[in-house]
Design an enzyme around this catalytic site. Structure first.
Site, PDB file in Angstrom:
ATOM      1  N   LYS A 124      37.078  16.121  25.125  1.00  0.00           N
ATOM      2  CA  LYS A 124      38.041  15.134  25.850  1.00  0.00           C
ATOM      3  C   LYS A 124      39.043  14.349  25.667  1.00  0.00           C
ATOM      4  CE  LYS A 124      34.423  15.376  30.119  1.00  0.00           C
ATOM      5  NZ  LYS A 124      35.761  16.056  30.679  1.00  0.00           N
ATOM      6  N   ARG A 149      28.206  24.045  34.587  1.00  0.00           N
ATOM      7  CA  ARG A 149      28.020  25.390  35.036  1.00  0.00           C
ATOM      8  C   ARG A 149      26.466  25.558  34.511  1.00  0.00           C
ATOM      9  NH1 ARG A 149      34.405  26.762  34.887  1.00  0.00           N
ATOM     10  NH2 ARG A 149      33.760  24.571  35.210  1.00  0.00           N
TER      11      ARG A 149
END
Length: 505
Positions: free
Chosen positions: A281, A355
């Site tokens: 990120k 996920r």
């Protein structure tokens, strides 16, 4: 990791039928109607003359009664308190439980450091006022040293007398106890989220969950990194192997159901810190990724709450915990992993890690044959783009999705039902595996993540996915009963759904 004893749990909330002695501040409410400014106060607190004088005094200093407006004046003669604080409720026609909860929280934040407070907000709705005062007074000071400069209102809010005239004490006590239990559980979730990743990593998180669960009689099972690898939990192992602080899977079981009662599975994303892994990120704002385990925190707090109140329902929480770090052992974009249960996934982006851990946990949760499954996670930045910072996205099987969203709105957490378009699902197809973990474009990112999870939900299970990427962590200024940092969303939604299932099946 802070213990419950080291944190200020909240103010001492007590029932009172009338205004007591030695009260520092009386909190009343102002609202507006076609007749003008209205004072919400009961005859048991003051006579008509005092109430009229109070209303005149607030009008004189310019109070308008708009939502969350605070106006404080010296107490008039005949009212044995130090001062009176009016909190605005807005239009009389718009007053509901959430409006009362937020106004109580606004008042609590303003009264930090006050020893004794009494309030008439509880005469409108006892439970909402209690939750608002408790959560509005919440503070997390575990890592503040004695060298920190205290603020002008330093210190916790002390005793709060909830004025509830003309009700049966037994009913009021039960309602207050329930509201305190809910608020304490929201505070547990906030504590977890607010604890820095230096102190809350998978092993420590699992240990604290075990401690809290054992205290309320939950059955607790913990799988360490070796058991996860051996057991085929490829998603949790793949995400966690890039960190020196290895992953865990925690299972917390509340066996409260009767023979024919429903069984509910809860699953929460527990990424204790998310750098994005190899798909790292940007540095700006990365510190907020301390909140990437907010779904796990909420699930743990909810099953603890179910045990505390003795909910007649079987509830099993399955909580994957990992730290997503870049290193020589981290998974790479292009890797293929095998999820628990056998589905293979091509990892296109290692920053779509939530996920992957949830998929393993969902498959394991479904092995218990639940009737309902709720998973929650700070899953996608797309949730914030679509719905903002305060509105969770709710996806899943249509009927249960709508039920969860409706209940969420009723309790003030404002979940919003979202679709699962078939055309987006096709974009998750992989050339080398059963699935890719992301699509090739940015459109519908929240929906794509839910569609990925849907592949792992067993046939016949009613399922709801709650994306709380924005709502679980407040990076802005305080509002209502929410301060900066962890919010505890969606604990109240999930608990209300559990209660609804007990009541309606």
């Amino acid at each position: 990791m802070p213990s419950s004893a080291s944190r200020t749990l909240g103010p001492d909330l007590v029932l009172a039928g009338r205004l007591g002695k030695n009260v520092d501040v009386l909190v009343v409410a102002l609202s507006t109607s076609e007749d003008g400014l209205e004072l919400v106060i009961t005859d048991d607190i003051s006579d008509d003359a005092v109430s009229s004088g109070l209303l005149d005094a607030f009008e004189t200093v310019g109070a308008t009664g708009k939502a969350d407006e605070l106006t404080r004046i010296p107490a008039p003669a005949g009212l044995a308190v130090g001062s009176v604080l009016a909190v605005g409720l807005g239009k009389s026609a718009d007053i509901d439980d959430e409006r009362i909860r937020r106004s109580a929280g606004t008042a609590a934040r303003a009264l930090a450091g006050t020893t004794t407070v009494a309030t008439t907000l509880s005469s409108l709705d006892l439970g909402a006022a209690a939750e608002g005062f408790f959560l509005g007074a919440y503070s997390f000071t575990e890592f503040k040293s004695s060298l920190s400069a205290p603020g002008p209102d330093a210190g916790p809010l002390g005793r709060v007398e909830l004025l509830v005239p003309n009700v049966r004490a037994r009913e009021a006590k039960a309602e207050l106890a329930r509201s305190i239990a809910i608020a304490e559980s929201v505070a547990i979730a906030r504590d977890f989220v607010n604890t820095p990743p230096s102190h809350l990593y998978p092993e420590a998180f699992a240990a604290r969950a075990k401690e809290l669960g054992t205290d309320v009689g939950l059955k607790v099972e913990i799988l360490d990194d070796k058991a996860l690898e051996k057991g085929g939990y490829g998603g949790i192992h793949g995400v966690g192997k890039g960190s020196s602080r290895l992953p865990r899977l925690v299972r917390l079981t509340h066996a409260g159901g009767k023979r024919k009662s429903k069984k509910v599975a809860l699953v929460g994303k527990g990424i204790t810190f998310d750098t994005g892994g190899i798909s790292i990120k940007p540095a700006a704002g990365m510190e907020n990724m301390t909140s990437d385990m907010a779904g796990a925190a909420a699930v743990i707090a909810t099953v603890i709450l179910a045990a505390k109140v003795g909910l007649e329902l079987d509830v099993v929480a399955t909580v994957p915990m990992a730290e997503n770090m870049p290193s020589g052992t981290a998974q790479r974009p292009g890797d293929v992993l095998t999820q628990y249960g056998g589905i293979t996934v091509e990892v296109i982006n290692t920053d779509a890690e939530g996920r992957l851990v949830l998929a393993d946990a969902i498959v394991r949760a479904c092995e218990d044959d639940p009737d309902y499954l709720i998973d929650t996670a700070t899953l996608t930045g797309a949730q914030v783009v679509a719905l903002g910072n305060r509105t969770p996205g709710v996806m899943g099987t249509d009927e249960f999705r709508d039920r969860v969203a409706e209940i969420s709105q009723a309790v003030g957490e404002d979940g919003w039902a979202m679709p699962l378009p078939k055309e987006i699902r096709r974009e998750l197809d992989s050339k080398v595996a059963d699935l890719a973990n992301v699509t090739n474009n940015r459109a519908g990112g929240m929906l794509a993540a839910a569609l990925f999870l849907k592949e792992f939900v067993a046939e016949g299970v009613e399922w709801a996915h709650i994306d709380v990427a924005g709502p679980a962590y407040n990076t802005g200024g305080p509002f209502g009963y929410v301060g900066k940092g962890g919010t505890g969303v969606p604990v109240r939604t999930m608990f209300a759904v559990l209660e609804d299932i007990v009541e309606n099946g």
